[in-house]
Design an enzyme around this catalytic site. Structure first.
Site, mmCIF file in Angstrom:
data_model
loop_
_atom_site.group_PDB
_atom_site.id
_atom_site.type_symbol
_atom_site.label_atom_id
_atom_site.label_comp_id
_atom_site.label_asym_id
_atom_site.label_seq_id
_atom_site.Cartn_x
_atom_site.Cartn_y
_atom_site.Cartn_z
ATOM 1 C CB CYS A 71 -0.743 0.414 1.168
ATOM 2 S SG CYS A 71 -2.394 -1.347 0.714
ATOM 3 N NE ARG B 292 1.384 -7.722 -1.928
ATOM 4 C CZ ARG B 292 -0.512 -7.427 -1.963
ATOM 5 N NH1 ARG B 292 -1.093 -7.488 -3.343
ATOM 6 N NH2 ARG B 292 -1.475 -7.502 -0.865
HETATM 7 P P1 NAD Z 1 -4.321 -8.757 -3.349
HETATM 8 O O1 NAD Z 1 -3.251 -9.120 -4.669
HETATM 9 O O2 NAD Z 1 -3.958 -9.469 -1.898
HETATM 10 O O3 NAD Z 1 -5.700 -9.398 -3.455
HETATM 11 C C1 NAD Z 1 -6.142 -9.374 -4.247
HETATM 12 C C2 NAD Z 1 -7.490 -10.372 -5.872
HETATM 13 O O4 NAD Z 1 -8.055 -9.949 -6.778
HETATM 14 C C3 NAD Z 1 -5.935 -11.094 -6.381
HETATM 15 O O5 NAD Z 1 -6.378 -12.636 -5.221
HETATM 16 C C4 NAD Z 1 -6.421 -11.834 -7.489
HETATM 17 O O6 NAD Z 1 -6.595 -12.815 -8.547
HETATM 18 C C5 NAD Z 1 -8.045 -10.884 -7.681
HETATM 19 N N1 NAD Z 1 -8.065 -9.970 -9.181
HETATM 20 C C6 NAD Z 1 -7.885 -9.707 -10.238
HETATM 21 N N2 NAD Z 1 -9.252 -9.596 -11.127
HETATM 22 C C7 NAD Z 1 -9.794 -9.695 -10.571
HETATM 23 C C8 NAD Z 1 -11.186 -9.738 -11.177
HETATM 24 N N3 NAD Z 1 -11.602 -9.136 -11.825
HETATM 25 N N4 NAD Z 1 -11.961 -10.722 -10.611
HETATM 26 C C9 NAD Z 1 -11.749 -10.978 -9.542
HETATM 27 N N5 NAD Z 1 -10.720 -11.268 -8.739
HETATM 28 C C10 NAD Z 1 -9.492 -10.531 -9.297
HETATM 29 O O7 NAD Z 1 -5.051 -7.346 -3.120
HETATM 30 P P2 NAD Z 1 -4.799 -7.406 -1.667
HETATM 31 O O8 NAD Z 1 -4.177 -6.660 -1.005
HETATM 32 O O9 NAD Z 1 -6.003 -7.735 -1.674
HETATM 33 O O10 NAD Z 1 -5.126 -5.042 -1.918
HETATM 34 C C11 NAD Z 1 -6.796 -5.208 -3.285
HETATM 35 C C12 NAD Z 1 -6.909 -3.607 -2.627
HETATM 36 O O11 NAD Z 1 -7.146 -3.250 -1.466
HETATM 37 C C13 NAD Z 1 -6.061 -2.988 -3.464
HETATM 38 O O12 NAD Z 1 -6.369 -1.783 -4.001
HETATM 39 C C14 NAD Z 1 -5.259 -2.763 -2.091
HETATM 40 O O13 NAD Z 1 -4.619 -0.725 -2.558
HETATM 41 C C15 NAD Z 1 -6.276 -2.425 -1.076
HETATM 42 N N6 NAD Z 1 -5.453 -1.765 0.416
HETATM 43 C C16 NAD Z 1 -5.418 -3.235 0.949
HETATM 44 C C17 NAD Z 1 -4.498 -2.881 1.685
HETATM 45 C C18 NAD Z 1 -3.797 -4.285 2.743
HETATM 46 O O14 NAD Z 1 -3.447 -4.234 3.616
HETATM 47 N N7 NAD Z 1 -3.635 -5.186 1.942
HETATM 48 C C19 NAD Z 1 -5.477 -2.505 3.352
HETATM 49 C C20 NAD Z 1 -6.413 -1.466 2.504
HETATM 50 C C21 NAD Z 1 -6.444 -1.182 1.000
#
Ligand code: NAD
Length: 432
Positions: free
Chosen positions: A260, A328
């Site tokens: 993030c 990451r």
């Molecule tokens: P992540 O990579 O762990 O998960 C994303 C998931 O989405 C993956 O499993 C991927 O296969 C899936 N995906 C991609 N395209 C898709 C589609 N078209 N249909 C269905 N599934 C699909 O990511 P994350 O860490 O959970 O982050 C997700 C979002 O939340 C990002 O924008 C991130 O900035 C935000 N965010 C993350 C955190 C954190 O701590 N990880 C905290 C707050 C906000």
């Protein structure tokens, strides 16, 4: 309520499990077939404390299901989008996954649905998604911005007891649905802040950029401490005692990482560039962070007068922070690559991130089952992630196992005095 969550990663899976636990019927969707297969078989594709139990319980009680298929969207009153928004080549957020998910959702909509953007997205994305979906469906829907503020390692607690919930929408209908969904999580008078979508989108970036700024600021102060003979721990306590400042996010270290802060800071800088606003503070924040990720290798180069080739180093911690396996942008990657690049051999230990590290490093490094195995015969120990179990080791045992008693503590988890007394040459961050 019937809810679909698109994207079953760190955010989607936690949100889905917590929403199921509060009584909703939730389907978590992901395009990654292996991920869904694992989840259906009762295994988690990620490590997050407490999540496995929460997922299993809600699956058993039939409130939580998984699918690669978007069919559940047709019956959902609310669909969350929690797919990744990685940085593009120019640092701006890549919306490919968000737009692909939105298009697929649009194709499955039947009745009125609130489509909620939980992914971190640039200002204007809520409008962009609404327009893109309107071209694909006749069904009624709203697109709402609802950024997520959870922290990996404490994600369930953060989701269930948020400091605040931010909801960006002008739709009364969507507002009511979101208020109902979040009611169980804001019973301790924590606010649901309703605002316009653009302000909600920017709130997420502003919050992360502020936290990253505090970290880089303290890392600059730490470097100054080293040069002028002050102790950053004492400075941190003295400054943090001021209620206007507070103690959070004032710990110096090896730089911020994770999925993030780095990408959100660079996306905000890119948004500024596109709109003619030069976000100079944030450029400096990034610059300091890059320098800080090299700090331990620089200290090692100085200590060994550049003669690192052939040395055997132990590294404690691989993930970007404790209680997660997420690597990451982890500073550990920079530290290990830096040492490998100078010809060192690396042996690592991390309580949960080894499998993820193997994907990244392959056989270029080796792994130890315990912190003690890790330091056996090492010429120096690098502490990169501040896992609790690293904080109070048997120093005599470590001292006796290592070939040379040198410790580079990138998280200031050890007491410098105690380390010297135990016979170590000790380097912290910003300490005398
Ligand atoms: P992540 O990579 O762990 O998960 C994303 C998931 O989405 C993956 O499993 C991927 O296969 C899936 N995906 C991609 N395209 C898709 C589609 N078209 N249909 C269905 N599934 C699909 O990511 P994350 O860490 O959970 O982050 C997700 C979002 O939340 C990002 O924008 C991130 O900035 C935000 N965010 C993350 C955190 C954190 O701590 N990880 C905290 C707050 C906000």
């Amino acid at each position: 309520m019937r809810i679909s969550v698109v994207g079953s990663g760190y955010v989607g899976l936690v949100a889905g499990a917590c929403l199921a636990d509060s009584g909703n019927a939730v389907t978590c969707i992901d395009t990654d077939e292996q991920k869904i297969r694992w989840l259906e078989d009762g295994y988690l594709p990620i490590y997050e404390p407490g999540l496995e139990d929460l997922v299993r319980r809600n699956v058993r009680q039939k409130r939580l299901a998984f699918s690669t298929d978007y069919a559940s969207v047709a019956k959902a009153q609310v669909v969350f989008i929690a797919v990744g928004t990685p940085p593009g080549d120019d640092g701006s957020a890549d919306l490919r996954h968000v737009l692909a998910a939105a298009a697929e959702i649009a194709r499955h909509l039947r009745e009125y649905t609130a489509v909620v953007l939980k992914s971190t997205v640039p200002v204007g994305t809520t409008d962009q998604v609404r327009e893109a979906m309107a071209r694909l469906t006749e069904a009624e829907f709203d697109v709402v911005s609802n950024p997520e503020f959870l922290k990996e390692g404490a994600a369930i607690d953060d989701f269930q007891k948020p400091d605040r919930v931010v909801v960006g929408t002008a739709s009364e209908r969507a507002r009511k649905l979101l208020a109902e969904i979040y009611a169980p999580f804001v019973r301790t008078e924590k606010p649901i802040l309703f605002m316009d979508p653009r302000s909600a989108e920017l709130t997420k970036y502003a919050a992360n950029a502020m936290l990253a700024t505090r970290i880089s600021f303290m890392n600059d102060i730490a470097l100054l401490c080293e040069r002028i003979g002050a102790d950053v721990d004492q400075v941190r306590k003295g400054a943090g005692a001021d209620r206007r400042i507070g103690y959070s996010f004032l710990f110096p270290g090896v730089g911020y990482g994770g999925s993030c802060f780095p990408k959100d800071v660079s996306a905000l800088i890119a948004a500024g560039r596109e709109t003619g606003v030069d976000l100079e503070i944030l450029k400096a924040v990034e610059h300091t962070n890059r320098r800080q990720k090299r700090a331990l290798v620089d200290k090692a180069m100085r200590h060994f007068a550049g003669a690192i080739a052939g040395k055997r180093f132990a590294v404690w911690g691989l993930a970007f922070k404790p209680k997660t396996d997420d690597m990451r942008e982890s500073p550990a990657v920079e530290v290990i690559e830096g040492l490998l690049g100078k010809g060192a051999t690396i042996r690592c230990h991390d309580p949960v991130a080894e499998a993820v590290a193997e994907k990244h490093f392959g056989a270029r490094i080796s792994y130890a089952e315990t912190p003690y195995d890790c330091v056996e015969g090492a010429d120096a120990l690098f502490v990169v992630t501040e896992w609790n179990q690293f904080r109070k080791p048997d120093l005599t045992r470590i001292r006796q196992s290592m070939r040379l008693p040198v410790v580079f503590d990138g998280r200031n988890i050890f007491d410098p005095e105690a380390m010297r007394e135990a016979g170590f040459v000790y380097y912290g961050i910003g300490r005398r």
